[in-house]
Scaffold this active site. Structure first.
Site, short mmCIF file in Angstrom:
data_model
loop_
_atom_site.label_atom_id
_atom_site.label_comp_id
_atom_site.label_asym_id
_atom_site.label_seq_id
_atom_site.Cartn_x
_atom_site.Cartn_y
_atom_site.Cartn_z
N HIS A 64 0.85 -1.20 0.00
CA HIS A 64 0.00 0.00 0.00
C HIS A 64 0.89 1.24 0.00
CE1 HIS A 64 -3.86 2.11 1.18
NE2 HIS A 64 -2.96 3.05 1.38
N GLY A 71 -3.60 12.54 -0.88
CA GLY A 71 -4.08 13.62 -0.03
C GLY A 71 -4.74 14.74 -0.79
N GLY A 72 -4.58 15.95 -0.25
CA GLY A 72 -5.25 17.12 -0.77
C GLY A 72 -6.47 17.51 0.05
N GLU A 73 -6.66 16.86 1.20
CA GLU A 73 -7.83 17.16 2.02
C GLU A 73 -7.82 18.59 2.56
OE1 GLU A 73 -7.23 12.65 2.46
OE2 GLU A 73 -5.97 14.44 2.31
N ARG A 166 -15.07 10.30 3.81
CA ARG A 166 -14.56 10.64 2.49
C ARG A 166 -14.92 9.61 1.43
NH1 ARG A 166 -8.47 10.87 4.11
NH2 ARG A 166 -9.28 9.33 5.58
N HIS A 198 -9.65 0.64 1.94
CA HIS A 198 -9.30 1.65 2.93
C HIS A 198 -10.42 1.64 3.96
CE1 HIS A 198 -8.61 5.88 4.42
NE2 HIS A 198 -9.93 5.78 4.59
N HIS A 227 -5.47 -0.28 7.18
CA HIS A 227 -5.67 0.72 8.24
C HIS A 227 -6.47 0.13 9.41
CE1 HIS A 227 -4.28 3.21 5.05
NE2 HIS A 227 -5.45 3.53 4.54
N ASP A 278 1.81 2.87 3.73
CA ASP A 278 0.99 3.99 3.27
C ASP A 278 1.90 5.11 2.77
OD1 ASP A 278 -1.38 5.26 2.67
OD2 ASP A 278 -1.77 5.95 4.70
#
Length: 382
Positions: A64, A71-73, A166, A198, A227, A278
């Site tokens: 993974h 990202g980009g949150e 999300r 996820h 996760h 990750d």
């Protein structure tokens, strides 16, 4: 490159003894007692590595990794950067599986595929999942099944988000259809055909995956949830899922050894457990209202550090811990010549100092990438 590794303590990942190991090209040709003079008499050019007092293990498989970032949150400025070759090999990783994440709009499957091909040219083995958090999920051919069948690097679908604000909040039917497509694609192309999930911090945890196993004709081995170390409740749910035959994955963090111990002591199936980095994914923190309050970036180095810590500080047997980043991942992802050290397996291997577990040497596809703790092969633009 042809390499003779002398007198290493070989782990397959089980301990098999102190032997020599011969690499010719990209393969391990022989493990046993090897006469160096006989090789020279054949006209072979051989690099000799003295592994006396050292441990030789399979190279790590990281199932993974955000090869092109994620990202980009927190907005466009919080998109994480691409992974570099040196980041991978200095972490003891010789095989990576790339994925998208939250963002399937400004990051594309074709870009992920191109990055995987580039890293393969630079020296490591790469694969990818097709898709991202959302369902329906982005693909290259417009079909999960066709991506798996037609594109060599694609081994399954993922990372599909569940129990997360999300995610696309998919129904059980939508999930079942996607998992079935990935499985059939795997059957027709002789690949794993897994779906990599996820799992967020949501209250439903793994309930939708339990329903897949119980109510649909889905082989549990085609479900791979990551996760799982977000909470005790989620870990308990993952333990139950592992007993049904699904694969589950811990994301490397400072408390990874504690979670591995917990998983084992509470009856989790250790053959169904893996650990991943990750790598270069974002690590967002949200408050109870769902507002972003912090952001970090995952590092592949954490994977290496936590595997070593599990052995050194928590005293778990090396053979058991190695499986979590070698043979277990190879089984989950159907990498038949990876995660092991046998004659005719791929020459992906690591050499550690026995007492300190310092990583001295890394070989990927027979090429030495790290020598005496220094990265000697770097990416094109490093």
């Amino acid at each position: 490159m042809n390499t003779l590794i002398k007198n290493g303590e070989i782990y397959n990942p089980e301990y098999i003894g102190t032997f020599d190991l011969l690499i010719i090209g990209e393969k391990i040709i022989k493990i046993g007692e090897i006469d160096e003079n006989s090789l020279l008499s054949l006209g072979l050019t051989i690099e000799v590595v003295d592994a006396t007092g050292k441990i030789v293990t399979p190279g790590f498989i990281d199932p993974h990794v955000h090869l092109i970032g994620g990202g980009g949150e927190g907005g466009f400025a919080t998109r994480t950067p691409e992974l570099q070759l040196s980041d991978i090999v200095r972490s003891g990783v010789t095989t990576v599986v790339g994925c998208l994440g939250t963002d399937g709009t400004t990051r594309h499957m074709t870009s992920l595929l191109a990055k995987a091909r580039g890293l393969e040219e630079e020296g490591v083995t790469t694969y990818i999942y097709t898709g991202n958090y959302h369902v329906p999920t982005p693909t290259i051919t417009s079909s999960v099944k066709d991506d798996v069948i037609l594109i060599d690097k694609v081994i399954g679908a993922g990372e599909i988000a569940i129990s997360d604000s999300r995610s696309a909040q998919p129904s059980i039917y939508e999930i079942a259809k996607l998992v079935a497509e990935a499985r059939v694609g795997g059957l027709l192309s002789k690949k794993a055909g897994v779906t990599h999930f996820h799992v967020g911090p949501g209250k439903d945890r793994l309930s939708i995956l339990h329903k897949l196993v119980e109510d649909y004709e889905i082989p549990p081995s085609k479900i791979y949830a990551t996760h799982i170390n977000r909470s005790k409740e989620l870990m308990d749910d993952a333990i139950a899922l592992s007993k049904k035959g699904a694969f589950v994955d811990i994301t490397a963090a400072d408390d990874t050894p504690e979670w591995i111990v917990y998983f084992k002591e509470n009856g989790g199936d250790m053959e169904q457990l893996t650990v991943s980095s990750d790598g270069n994914g974002s690590l967002p923190k949200f408050d109870e209202a769902g507002n972003l309050i912090g952001l970090g970036v995952a590092s592949q180095q954490t994977l290496l550090k936590q595997i070593i810590s599990t052995v050194k500080d928590y005293k778990l047997p090396l053979e058991d811990v190695l499986k979590l980043v070698t043979s277990n991942a190879a089984t989950a992802l159907r990498f038949e010549s990876k995660g092991i050290l046998t004659e005719d397996s791929d020459a992906d291997l690591l050499i550690f100092e026995k007492d300190t577990f310092e990583l001295d040497h890394v070989f990927a596809k027979g090429c030495q990438m790290v020598k005496n703790r220094n990265v000697i092969v770097k990416g094109t633009f490093e």
